[in-house]
Design an enzyme around this catalytic site. Structure first.
Site, PDB file in Angstrom:
ATOM      1  N   ALA C 150      40.312  -4.671   0.905  1.00  0.00           N
ATOM      2  CA  ALA C 150      39.350  -5.283   1.825  1.00  0.00           C
ATOM      3  C   ALA C 150      37.968  -4.632   1.699  1.00  0.00           C
ATOM      4  O   ALA C 150      36.950  -5.315   1.584  1.00  0.00           O
ATOM      5  CB  ALA C 150      39.865  -5.165   3.263  1.00  0.00           C
ATOM      6  N   GLY C 179      37.581  -9.254   8.107  1.00  0.00           N
ATOM      7  CA  GLY C 179      38.341  -8.696   6.998  1.00  0.00           C
ATOM      8  C   GLY C 179      37.487  -7.780   6.144  1.00  0.00           C
ATOM      9  O   GLY C 179      37.230  -6.633   6.504  1.00  0.00           O
ATOM     10  N   CYS C 180      37.016  -8.300   5.002  1.00  0.00           N
ATOM     11  CA  CYS C 180      36.323  -7.463   4.031  1.00  0.00           C
ATOM     12  C   CYS C 180      34.970  -6.975   4.539  1.00  0.00           C
ATOM     13  O   CYS C 180      34.548  -5.867   4.205  1.00  0.00           O
ATOM     14  CB  CYS C 180      36.181  -8.218   2.715  1.00  0.00           C
ATOM     15  SG  CYS C 180      37.804  -8.639   2.009  1.00  0.00           S
ATOM     16  N   VAL C 181      34.265  -7.790   5.343  1.00  0.00           N
ATOM     17  CA  VAL C 181      32.987  -7.324   5.883  1.00  0.00           C
ATOM     18  C   VAL C 181      33.206  -6.134   6.815  1.00  0.00           C
ATOM     19  O   VAL C 181      32.555  -5.093   6.676  1.00  0.00           O
ATOM     20  CB  VAL C 181      32.256  -8.472   6.625  1.00  0.00           C
ATOM     21  CG1 VAL C 181      31.126  -7.938   7.502  1.00  0.00           C
ATOM     22  CG2 VAL C 181      31.720  -9.482   5.614  1.00  0.00           C
ATOM     23  N   THR C 184      34.224  -2.999   4.950  1.00  0.00           N
ATOM     24  CA  THR C 184      33.099  -2.477   4.173  1.00  0.00           C
ATOM     25  C   THR C 184      32.094  -1.755   5.078  1.00  0.00           C
ATOM     26  O   THR C 184      31.588  -0.679   4.740  1.00  0.00           O
ATOM     27  CB  THR C 184      32.409  -3.641   3.420  1.00  0.00           C
ATOM     28  OG1 THR C 184      33.348  -4.211   2.509  1.00  0.00           O
ATOM     29  CG2 THR C 184      31.173  -3.170   2.668  1.00  0.00           C
TER      30      THR C 184
END
Lengths: 243, 243, 243, 243
Positions: C150, C179-181, C184
């Site tokens: 992710a 999720g990935c945002v 990060t």
């Protein structure tokens, strides 16, 4: 390092090493505190570092003779290691030990493994310069990890791959002893893996650097064992706990 | 490695190094591809590794003579490095370069820096065994980072501390060259920092390991420069871009 | 987080947010302690997460209507974000702020970003399913980072890329917010970067999850600012310190 | 995620969750692709996050009422979770599953877990504000990990501790759901661990954030199971493979 007991072990004093000729009595005295039992514990994975054709270019000559034409070649040291590495791969595959192949990114950009001004794709070189050495290529289904730094752990998901397979011991082969192998071994140890280096399955362009780095790794971070010893331990482990 | 230009630089060929006596012509030939301009770029931080009293115990004797009584001492090599390190600290403080002190966890548990069976708090030793050497102690307000592995980056927030200070160049002093210094330098380089090692400001128990590890670090990961050169570069950098 | 001062800032109370409709008075009371000045500091890089065609498949419809045919699409939420993201990219390129494109590995193996049983290359899908959205594609020379988890930081060298460019502020756009945002942004903050999320430049399949995750990110880890505000700050920063 | 089979499992549809009241039919449709079998596999470790007294200050009242006096308290949500967490600890200790206690650094400096302007040692607060809650304190010999960021993995050696114990499943309890718990769960998943969250053993200051974050974690990164289910699985695992 791990609470787990060795499933297969060997005694410190039974081993001869490539650094014996440079380790003077003072070095031996100073490093007494590192004596311990060596071996394999838990589930094992082989991590093979940078076994691409560029490391073997020009054939089994001294690297200094190959420097102008093939500056990435480890020459005779690379070629001598092929047979021991192939035997370790075969033993791993026989005993259901995964073999993980780590390689460099041929299209390397400004972020590189070391300060070396050699790398990336040589447009004048053979098309297969970054392919794996034919005798040491991945078998179908074996994992390939691409790295851009010296350590196989930096900027990769090698930790996740090892954890998800339940691995306790990382068995390292490949090149170079003083570069990517050493960086990989230190990180394997830091991440809590018991780490073993195959003495005749790692190589370098420079013999003195090879010797001294193996000395460091053996005392501080890993068990440096020759391929025959490692293969014997893999077989004892497999017999004791078939997978 | 970084796109930034050197604010202060020095030429490769002007330098003499402690490894000159062991680097034979073949090694020099093989390592041609690493020649480059050396120096400092962007904001600099000093990272001082493991400068606690245990490394200096027993005074300036050969480490092999101290091994039985003070197995963690680097003896004469440690004592010779005190003055150069103190001068680098002073120059850093004069030029507003932060000095970050990395030390080991005295109450070390099963997770340790290396395979060495020496460590933790020696109940028979002096109460200040894990204190910083008096001449090299942190100034008020300087950051102290506690690590449990060889690298100052593993299991610490050193990356966050450096990033939040906008650091581009990491300047390493401390011990040991073949252990925590080397692991720290490799990780600094992998994390994208330009890395400089103070040649007379790092030390080891074993001279050959000191020499060969500095050779490796200089060629592959860092600029190895003596303290006088480093101090001169810090002053030029400070004059060019006062903070 | 960083000692550096904001080069361009905005006040907390001047902003409206997409979570205003779900943040009840109790939530606002509890989160008082997070009020602070917001903005940009030091060198900025845009990190764009997972802007491949699969996120846009099926056009600007509600994601629930697309679920059977295009289970990876964020539908209307994705399409609404194209224009703001394109404007941020343009402002970044005008002001010499690097744009880094993070994308997933189409040939994903057993190690995946989440527990979702959708992913990899859909053999029945269009050939360009993993290509970047045409309006949001990398300009020549812009860095592309491939991740498999992710977070854009896990198993990649994004830290090294940012450090070697001297970046202090990471500006995040892309998908998915929950999720990935989010993963990060948390990692950017942990690594010591000042982190800004473009509110109308991130999107998700589910509106409630989008709102609550942005609320969390704004209070705990990042400054959530709309694209017009961010572009204004980039221009003020550029005017103050031309690169 | 892991090749290993579940030693003890439970079916997706048999479970009720705290987010059921906010997950509308659209959210359920969109998240179909995450349905799977849930459970425990391999060796398990409990990771308990931030169970210090500050999270419980002021007693079992709504956090909004405690905000002025005890801004770090989760009030009634914290107190409700004590009994389920204590039961999970007891089951773990009965079945030889290690309990690892993660806590924050009371002497926090500029590097902090989140943007919150509350933290560090409150000189006006009770002397035991950073001690563990008495009912949830470490048993003798249990590992304590000190972190300074949200995730228990960032800047700590938790990966090394888990790897060296051969752990495959990480079982998370503690606070807060939308902060340190979520960050820890995402990193556990990224590092290759199968991850389970004890639904009634994690808590937050805000109920909506608690619900939506658990929804995200359950679908994307972890199996969210109530304490009774988890304890049943631990007992089945222990019966199947006594350690």
């Amino acid at each position: 390092m791990s609470g787990a007991e060795f499933a297969a072990s060997v005694e410190w004093d039974t081993l001869r090493h490539v650094w014996d000729e440079v380790a003077d009595p003072d070095m031996r005295t100073i490093y007494q505190a590192y004596r311990r039992t060596l071996g394999l514990k838990g589930r094992v994975a082989v991590v093979a570092v940078d076994l691409y054709n560029k490391a073997f270019e020009g054939g089994p000559l001294p690297p200094s003779e190959l420097q102008n034409t093939y500056p990435s070649s480890c020459g005779k040291y690379a070629h001598t290691a092929v047979e021991p590495i192939a035997r370790v791969f075969a033993a791993a595959r026989r005993t259901a030990v995964p073999v993980i192949h780590v390689t460099a990114n041929a299209a390397a950009g400004p972020i590189t493994a070391t300060n070396r001004r050699v790398g990336g794709l040589d447009p004048a070189g053979p098309a297969d310069q970054w392919d794996f050495h034919p005798a040491l290529a991945p078998a179908p289904g074996e994992l390939i990890v691409v790295k851009e730094r010296a350590s196989a752990f930096y900027g990769t998901q090698l930790v996740a791959e090892l954890v998800s397979r339940g691995i306790s011991t990382v068995l390292v082969v490949g090149e170079s002893t003083s570069g990517c192998v050493r960086a990989t071994v230190v990180d394997a140890c830091s991440n809590g893996f018991h780490t073993v280096v195959v003495e005749d399955g790692v190589f370098d362009r420079s013999w003195l650097n090879h010797q001294v780095n193996l000395f460091d790794l053996h005392h501080k971070y890993a068990d440096v064992l020759d391929s025959a010893t490692v293969i014997g331990l893999l077989e004892r482990l497999s017999a004791a706990a078939p997978r």
